[in-house]
Design a protein around this motif. Sequence first.
Motif, PDB file in Angstrom:
ATOM      1  N   LEU A   1       0.416  -1.250   0.273  1.00  0.00           N
ATOM      2  CA  LEU A   1       0.083   0.000   0.454  1.00  0.00           C
ATOM      3  C   LEU A   1       0.240   1.523  -0.136  1.00  0.00           C
ATOM      4  N   GLN A   2       2.198   1.509  -0.178  1.00  0.00           N
ATOM      5  CA  GLN A   2       2.823   2.264   1.058  1.00  0.00           C
ATOM      6  C   GLN A   2       3.989   2.765  -0.430  1.00  0.00           C
ATOM      7  N   ALA A   3       4.662   1.472  -0.611  1.00  0.00           N
ATOM      8  CA  ALA A   3       6.553   1.703  -1.445  1.00  0.00           C
ATOM      9  C   ALA A   3       6.227   1.846  -2.967  1.00  0.00           C
ATOM     10  N   ASP A   4       6.710   2.455  -3.470  1.00  0.00           N
ATOM     11  CA  ASP A   4       7.394   3.426  -4.664  1.00  0.00           C
ATOM     12  C   ASP A   4       7.258   2.070  -5.164  1.00  0.00           C
ATOM     13  N   GLU A   5       6.883   2.363  -6.872  1.00  0.00           N
ATOM     14  CA  GLU A   5       7.162   1.736  -7.739  1.00  0.00           C
ATOM     15  C   GLU A   5       8.693   0.627  -8.195  1.00  0.00           C
ATOM     16  N   GLU A   6       9.911   1.035  -7.842  1.00  0.00           N
ATOM     17  CA  GLU A   6      10.628   0.456  -7.466  1.00  0.00           C
ATOM     18  C   GLU A   6      11.254  -0.465  -6.545  1.00  0.00           C
ATOM     19  N   THR A   7      10.470   0.550  -5.368  1.00  0.00           N
ATOM     20  CA  THR A   7      10.886  -0.982  -4.409  1.00  0.00           C
ATOM     21  C   THR A   7       9.607  -1.954  -4.101  1.00  0.00           C
ATOM     22  N   MET A   8       8.427  -1.975  -5.196  1.00  0.00           N
ATOM     23  CA  MET A   8       7.821  -3.212  -5.844  1.00  0.00           C
ATOM     24  C   MET A   8       8.063  -3.651  -6.249  1.00  0.00           C
ATOM     25  N   GLU A   9       8.536  -3.475  -7.319  1.00  0.00           N
ATOM     26  CA  GLU A   9       8.989  -4.385  -8.293  1.00  0.00           C
ATOM     27  C   GLU A   9      10.013  -5.262  -7.484  1.00  0.00           C
ATOM     28  N   ARG A  10      11.144  -4.327  -7.232  1.00  0.00           N
ATOM     29  CA  ARG A  10      12.246  -5.468  -6.689  1.00  0.00           C
ATOM     30  C   ARG A  10      11.578  -6.299  -5.778  1.00  0.00           C
ATOM     31  N   LEU A  11      10.683  -5.891  -4.751  1.00  0.00           N
ATOM     32  CA  LEU A  11      10.032  -6.860  -3.979  1.00  0.00           C
ATOM     33  C   LEU A  11       9.233  -8.088  -4.741  1.00  0.00           C
ATOM     34  N   ARG A  12       8.835  -8.240  -5.921  1.00  0.00           N
ATOM     35  CA  ARG A  12       7.902  -8.541  -6.980  1.00  0.00           C
ATOM     36  C   ARG A  12       8.798  -9.578  -7.190  1.00  0.00           C
ATOM     37  N   SER A  13      10.131  -9.339  -7.537  1.00  0.00           N
ATOM     38  CA  SER A  13      10.751 -10.091  -8.351  1.00  0.00           C
ATOM     39  C   SER A  13      12.093 -10.822  -7.911  1.00  0.00           C
ATOM     40  N   GLN A  14      11.162 -10.700  -6.323  1.00  0.00           N
ATOM     41  CA  GLN A  14      12.586 -11.824  -5.103  1.00  0.00           C
ATOM     42  C   GLN A  14      11.559 -13.371  -4.945  1.00  0.00           C
ATOM     43  N   GLU A  15      12.565 -14.489  -5.481  1.00  0.00           N
ATOM     44  CA  GLU A  15      11.376 -15.674  -5.950  1.00  0.00           C
ATOM     45  C   GLU A  15      11.742 -16.048  -4.233  1.00  0.00           C
ATOM     46  N   THR A  16       9.956 -16.945  -4.038  1.00  0.00           N
ATOM     47  CA  THR A  16       9.396 -17.324  -3.049  1.00  0.00           C
ATOM     48  C   THR A  16       9.739 -18.586  -3.367  1.00  0.00           C
ATOM     49  N   GLY A  17       9.530 -20.251  -2.321  1.00  0.00           N
ATOM     50  CA  GLY A  17       8.928 -20.987  -2.453  1.00  0.00           C
ATOM     51  C   GLY A  17      10.130 -22.386  -2.690  1.00  0.00           C
ATOM     52  N   ILE A  18       9.627 -23.165  -3.068  1.00  0.00           N
ATOM     53  CA  ILE A  18      10.316 -23.907  -3.413  1.00  0.00           C
ATOM     54  C   ILE A  18      11.295 -23.437  -4.345  1.00  0.00           C
ATOM     55  N   PHE A  19      11.201 -22.837  -5.815  1.00  0.00           N
ATOM     56  CA  PHE A  19      11.818 -22.332  -6.411  1.00  0.00           C
ATOM     57  C   PHE A  19      13.239 -21.578  -5.968  1.00  0.00           C
ATOM     58  N   LYS A  20      12.749 -20.838  -4.584  1.00  0.00           N
ATOM     59  CA  LYS A  20      13.969 -20.345  -4.058  1.00  0.00           C
ATOM     60  C   LYS A  20      15.369 -21.007  -4.273  1.00  0.00           C
ATOM     61  N   THR A  21      14.911 -22.721  -3.543  1.00  0.00           N
ATOM     62  CA  THR A  21      16.107 -23.850  -2.990  1.00  0.00           C
ATOM     63  C   THR A  21      17.201 -24.030  -4.158  1.00  0.00           C
ATOM     64  N   LYS A  22      18.191 -24.049  -3.475  1.00  0.00           N
ATOM     65  CA  LYS A  22      19.509 -24.549  -4.483  1.00  0.00           C
ATOM     66  C   LYS A  22      19.262 -25.258  -5.188  1.00  0.00           C
ATOM     67  N   PRO A  23      19.471 -25.801  -6.221  1.00  0.00           N
ATOM     68  CA  PRO A  23      19.354 -27.168  -7.282  1.00  0.00           C
ATOM     69  C   PRO A  23      19.169 -28.237  -7.325  1.00  0.00           C
ATOM     70  N   ALA A  24      20.756 -28.327  -5.621  1.00  0.00           N
ATOM     71  CA  ALA A  24      20.335 -29.763  -5.472  1.00  0.00           C
ATOM     72  C   ALA A  24      19.452 -30.486  -4.468  1.00  0.00           C
ATOM     73  N   ASP A  25      19.196 -29.076  -3.551  1.00  0.00           N
ATOM     74  CA  ASP A  25      18.578 -29.379  -2.630  1.00  0.00           C
ATOM     75  C   ASP A  25      16.816 -29.342  -3.365  1.00  0.00           C
ATOM     76  N   LEU A  26      16.548 -29.384  -4.439  1.00  0.00           N
ATOM     77  CA  LEU A  26      15.519 -28.859  -5.551  1.00  0.00           C
ATOM     78  C   LEU A  26      15.715 -30.360  -6.465  1.00  0.00           C
TER      79      LEU A  26
END
Length: 348
Positions: free
Chosen positions: A136-161
């Motif tokens: 609700l408050q972050a500017d567009e650049e901050t929001m884009e940076r937050l959105r680009s951060q991967e979450t979930g199992i796709f942030k796991t290392k290849p071997a762990d994945l």
Amino acid sequence: MEQQQQLQRSSSGSPSPRSQSSQPYLSVSVTEPVKLGNGVQAYISYRVITKTNLPEYQGHEKIVIRRYSDFVWLRDRLFHKFKGVFIPPLPEKSAVEKFRFSAEFIETRRQGLDIFVNRIASHQELQSTEDLRNFLQADEETMERLRSQETGIFKTKPADLMQFFKDAQSKVSDIVLGKEKPVEESNFEYEKLKHYIFELENHLAEVQNHAYRLVKRHRELGQSLSDFSKAVKLLGACEGDALGKAFSELGTKSEALSVKLQKEAHLLLMNFEEPLKDYVRAVQSIKATIAERANVFRHQCELAETMKLKEINLDKLMLTRSYKMGEAEHEYKEASYLTGRIFARQKS
């Protein structure tokens, strides 16, 4: 329906009774959808207006620009952080390219996004989250940076994945081959609620299909009358005065009926089909919460089984230790006895 109308009224810009009092309030409006970009890169942006007197927010009013993927980011973050909490559903994306930027679809989605974010803002636990404040408050650049951060199992290392997929495949194979039965919670109230949710989803989906066919029928009939109106007017232009006038009046009446049917189709869509879609999405969100509960329960059972195995191994180690200590004590006593006899002989 009543809740949706209240949320729509709150998004119209008029101050709510809460905003006029000293009570804490947080109201959000999703407005002014605008198409940006061209071709496959095109998307719709929205002005998100936040009005609040909560101390953790920056000022009493904030306006930011958000796109659909930002709303998806917010829901995904809340879903992964708040296990067991019902996270409101999002309006779906259009799978058909030609409908993506139609005025009706854009307005329908805007209303759905407005309802989505206001449901979160009115939730006692979710409204105080950092993710909502950033949204609700972050500017567009901050929001884009937050959105680009991967979450979930796709942030796991290849071997762990790879290990994650191997473990999942092994468990599925064991269940299919009958080696392992899936662990399920045996709670009467929980099973009753789960059965009710699944039945409700089937009934709502059936009603939604009927609503879709009703809206489609009104639109098709309206389009047929519009085509009929054009044909009759052309025919009237080719006939004499009296007959031509009659055909022209028939065409005018047909056109009026066509417009009326199109309006009725739109009203049915907004007041009947779309609320049913929202209910179906809500039930699907509840099912997702139930699935998370089932995963947590299975994990708890696995941990309990692991704990039990460790306790058994600990008991075995303790028995082995006691046995070895007993043997050592026996050998010590025997050595002491032999040493005593040797000393006795030397003295004699």
